[in-house]
Enzyme design. Sequence first.
Site, mmCIF file in Angstrom:
data_model
loop_
_atom_site.group_PDB
_atom_site.id
_atom_site.type_symbol
_atom_site.label_atom_id
_atom_site.label_comp_id
_atom_site.label_asym_id
_atom_site.label_seq_id
_atom_site.Cartn_x
_atom_site.Cartn_y
_atom_site.Cartn_z
ATOM 1 N N CYS A 155 27.493 -50.847 -50.872
ATOM 2 C CA CYS A 155 26.738 -49.880 -49.883
ATOM 3 C C CYS A 155 26.016 -50.651 -48.849
ATOM 4 O O CYS A 155 25.438 -51.928 -49.203
ATOM 5 C CB CYS A 155 25.781 -49.016 -50.859
ATOM 6 S SG CYS A 155 24.994 -47.999 -49.778
ATOM 7 N N CYS A 183 18.072 -50.517 -55.655
ATOM 8 C CA CYS A 183 19.620 -50.250 -56.095
ATOM 9 C C CYS A 183 20.431 -51.439 -56.275
ATOM 10 O O CYS A 183 20.942 -52.276 -55.247
ATOM 11 C CB CYS A 183 20.297 -49.344 -55.095
ATOM 12 S SG CYS A 183 21.691 -48.641 -55.308
ATOM 13 N N CYS A 226 28.557 -31.134 -59.137
ATOM 14 C CA CYS A 226 27.441 -31.801 -58.489
ATOM 15 C C CYS A 226 27.935 -33.112 -57.739
ATOM 16 O O CYS A 226 28.794 -33.768 -58.378
ATOM 17 C CB CYS A 226 26.333 -31.987 -59.419
ATOM 18 S SG CYS A 226 25.003 -33.064 -58.504
ATOM 19 N N CYS A 249 18.161 -49.953 -49.994
ATOM 20 C CA CYS A 249 17.270 -49.422 -50.743
ATOM 21 C C CYS A 249 16.873 -50.387 -52.128
ATOM 22 O O CYS A 249 17.864 -51.144 -52.665
ATOM 23 C CB CYS A 249 18.002 -48.235 -51.682
ATOM 24 S SG CYS A 249 18.762 -46.916 -50.565
ATOM 25 N N CYS A 272 28.800 -34.827 -62.308
ATOM 26 C CA CYS A 272 28.030 -35.027 -61.273
ATOM 27 C C CYS A 272 28.814 -36.391 -60.644
ATOM 28 O O CYS A 272 28.911 -37.283 -61.475
ATOM 29 C CB CYS A 272 26.476 -35.397 -61.471
ATOM 30 S SG CYS A 272 25.803 -35.923 -59.653
ATOM 31 N N ARG A 292 14.529 -32.793 -64.228
ATOM 32 C CA ARG A 292 15.484 -33.744 -65.146
ATOM 33 C C ARG A 292 14.859 -34.912 -65.271
ATOM 34 O O ARG A 292 14.357 -35.810 -64.446
ATOM 35 C CB ARG A 292 16.861 -34.156 -64.138
ATOM 36 C CG ARG A 292 17.680 -34.768 -64.772
ATOM 37 C CD ARG A 292 19.023 -35.031 -64.000
ATOM 38 N NE ARG A 292 19.574 -33.924 -63.561
ATOM 39 C CZ ARG A 292 20.808 -32.961 -64.219
ATOM 40 N NH1 ARG A 292 20.935 -33.538 -65.547
ATOM 41 N NH2 ARG A 292 20.888 -32.116 -63.800
ATOM 42 N N CYS A 352 19.562 -30.506 -55.653
ATOM 43 C CA CYS A 352 18.912 -31.472 -56.341
ATOM 44 C C CYS A 352 18.259 -32.503 -55.859
ATOM 45 O O CYS A 352 19.018 -33.318 -55.127
ATOM 46 C CB CYS A 352 20.131 -32.000 -57.498
ATOM 47 S SG CYS A 352 19.712 -33.196 -58.372
HETATM 48 N N1 SAM Z 1 24.344 -43.327 -52.270
HETATM 49 C C1 SAM Z 1 23.806 -41.985 -52.230
HETATM 50 C C2 SAM Z 1 22.522 -41.913 -51.987
HETATM 51 O O1 SAM Z 1 21.700 -42.988 -51.907
HETATM 52 O O2 SAM Z 1 22.022 -40.788 -51.640
HETATM 53 C C3 SAM Z 1 23.837 -41.418 -53.788
HETATM 54 C C4 SAM Z 1 23.976 -42.305 -54.922
HETATM 55 S S1 SAM Z 1 22.236 -42.998 -55.160
HETATM 56 C C5 SAM Z 1 22.581 -44.215 -56.258
HETATM 57 C C6 SAM Z 1 21.472 -41.757 -56.117
HETATM 58 C C7 SAM Z 1 20.018 -41.962 -56.428
HETATM 59 O O3 SAM Z 1 19.960 -42.899 -57.616
HETATM 60 C C8 SAM Z 1 19.040 -42.648 -55.774
HETATM 61 O O4 SAM Z 1 18.696 -41.696 -54.581
HETATM 62 C C9 SAM Z 1 17.945 -43.116 -56.297
HETATM 63 O O5 SAM Z 1 16.913 -42.150 -56.414
HETATM 64 C C10 SAM Z 1 18.758 -43.302 -57.849
HETATM 65 N N2 SAM Z 1 18.646 -44.697 -58.413
HETATM 66 C C11 SAM Z 1 19.513 -45.577 -57.885
HETATM 67 N N3 SAM Z 1 19.198 -46.795 -58.420
HETATM 68 C C12 SAM Z 1 17.973 -46.614 -59.226
HETATM 69 C C13 SAM Z 1 17.411 -47.188 -60.138
HETATM 70 N N4 SAM Z 1 17.652 -48.717 -60.167
HETATM 71 N N5 SAM Z 1 16.507 -46.883 -60.823
HETATM 72 C C14 SAM Z 1 16.171 -45.357 -60.659
HETATM 73 N N6 SAM Z 1 16.930 -44.712 -59.906
HETATM 74 C C15 SAM Z 1 18.148 -45.042 -59.116
HETATM 75 C C1 DTB Z 2 19.463 -39.439 -59.490
HETATM 76 O O1 DTB Z 2 18.395 -38.892 -59.134
HETATM 77 N N1 DTB Z 2 19.586 -40.149 -60.544
HETATM 78 C C2 DTB Z 2 20.963 -40.390 -60.915
HETATM 79 C C3 DTB Z 2 21.885 -39.380 -59.965
HETATM 80 N N2 DTB Z 2 20.683 -38.664 -59.346
HETATM 81 C C4 DTB Z 2 22.924 -39.518 -59.171
HETATM 82 C C5 DTB Z 2 21.472 -41.840 -60.474
HETATM 83 C C6 DTB Z 2 20.507 -43.018 -61.255
HETATM 84 C C7 DTB Z 2 21.204 -44.233 -61.111
HETATM 85 C C8 DTB Z 2 20.457 -45.350 -61.902
HETATM 86 C C9 DTB Z 2 21.145 -46.620 -61.234
HETATM 87 C C10 DTB Z 2 22.581 -46.648 -61.559
HETATM 88 O O2 DTB Z 2 23.052 -46.460 -62.815
HETATM 89 O O3 DTB Z 2 23.047 -47.377 -60.744
HETATM 90 FE FE1 SF4 Z 3 23.285 -46.934 -51.162
HETATM 91 FE FE2 SF4 Z 3 22.154 -47.219 -53.516
HETATM 92 FE FE3 SF4 Z 3 20.962 -46.687 -51.187
HETATM 93 FE FE4 SF4 Z 3 22.606 -44.939 -52.380
HETATM 94 S S1 SF4 Z 3 20.606 -45.694 -53.295
HETATM 95 S S2 SF4 Z 3 22.450 -45.396 -50.221
HETATM 96 S S3 SF4 Z 3 24.078 -46.392 -53.039
HETATM 97 S S4 SF4 Z 3 21.984 -48.631 -51.581
#
Ligand code: SAM
Ligand code: DTB
Ligand code: SF4
Length: 353
Positions: free
Chosen positions: A65, A72, A140, A69, A109, A272, A200
């Site tokens: 990506c 992430c 979702c 973030c 989802c 959730r 959501c």
């Molecule tokens: N890329 C898209 C976005 O950012 O909207 C969708 C996938 S993203 C992984 C969905 C959500 O997962 C993020 O907004 C964040 O809140 C959550 N998330 C990602 N990494 C995480 C982590 N290490 N711990 C907790 N939540 C996480």
């Molecule tokens: C959300 O708020 N939490 C989920 C879902 N929406 C998509 C994702 C959590 C991702 C946690 C880090 C991972 O597994 O990569």
């Molecule tokens: Fe990309 Fe992760 Fe940010 Fe979603 S949360 S936009 S997958 S870097």
Amino acid sequence: MPAVSEFRAGDAVTPRHDWTRTEVEALLDLPLPELLFRAASVHRQSFDPAEVQISTLLSVKTGGCPEDCAYCPQAQRYDTGVDAQKLMETEAVLEKARQAKAAGASRFCMGAAWRSPKDRDIPKVAAMIAGVKSLGLETCATLGMLSGDQAQALKDAGLDYYNHNIDTDPEHYGSIIRTRELQDRFDTLGHVRDAGLKTCCGGIVGMGETRRQRAGFLQTLATMPAHPDSVPINRLVQVEGTPLHGTAELDPFEFVRTIAVARLLMPKSMVRLSAGREQMSDELQALCFSAGANSIFHGEKLLTTGNPDVAHDQALFDRLGLRVMEVTVDAEGHDHGGTVHADIVGQPRSCVA
Ligand code: SAM
Ligand code: DTB
Ligand code: SF4
């Protein structure tokens, strides 16, 4: 806000959209037993507190990506060991959805590590959505930012919910994400609502924010044009290689307070208990369910990180006397618990000593 002595369980709850940060901070500051009492009382007015809705997550496009973030593991720029993969084939997604259904999930989802989908990706994702829907599952997706046309195309394909998080307090946002603005997220959420999709929207706690900033995060969610139908509260999963790895752990009681206040501010939304359950004790999860959390992800993986195994979740549900909720939607479009339809693993329950 009623003083402690004025509050009675059963007081009517009318959702409000005008919460101030000071009011939200005052709720977060309540003595924990009082906060739990209020949240549990409000929870009962809209939901059966013994029911928990279950969703399964699948990463349909993993890693690589371009966003930054700081939490992430899928951001290309951090060395986290997540290999980038291209969009899955529809049939492979449907096979996973069949397995999820057999295991008791009512909602499936699909997540993609995109800043936003390209227009050419939409027909492929639409085919996945239509296929999952035809299996009798709620659908979702979380694919990043959407245009109005993209949101409408997903709705037309049979999408029920779109997940798009604000992630944190507006004041804290700039220290976590720099490649897109909070306003971009509000714009996407507007397109999602305008397309008639259910929203959501939540975020992550434990990213080094203060209690005041957690108040700002919750207040931002509760003062959006409509409360999100579903509010995922993630506890940061610390992944090596991400900038937030090594952040001081959030006190578990602060996490419970966040859940309880989310329940109080958004009394008709599903709250959730999202990422981070694998690192939580059973006792902490039980407190969260008591504080009004009524939804989880189940299955051994979230998107790239771990989740409690299904047998453990089933045993926890048995020990706590919780049941799997089937979601029904009322005339105003809010989700409600309906009949109990399955054990987590779709198997007869075993006795718990
Ligand atoms: N890329 C898209 C976005 O950012 O909207 C969708 C996938 S993203 C992984 C969905 C959500 O997962 C993020 O907004 C964040 O809140 C959550 N998330 C990602 N990494 C995480 C982590 N290490 N711990 C907790 N939540 C996480
Ligand atoms: C959300 O708020 N939490 C989920 C879902 N929406 C998509 C994702 C959590 C991702 C946690 C880090 C991972 O597994 O990569
Ligand atoms: Fe990309 Fe992760 Fe940010 Fe979603 S949360 S936009 S997958 S870097």
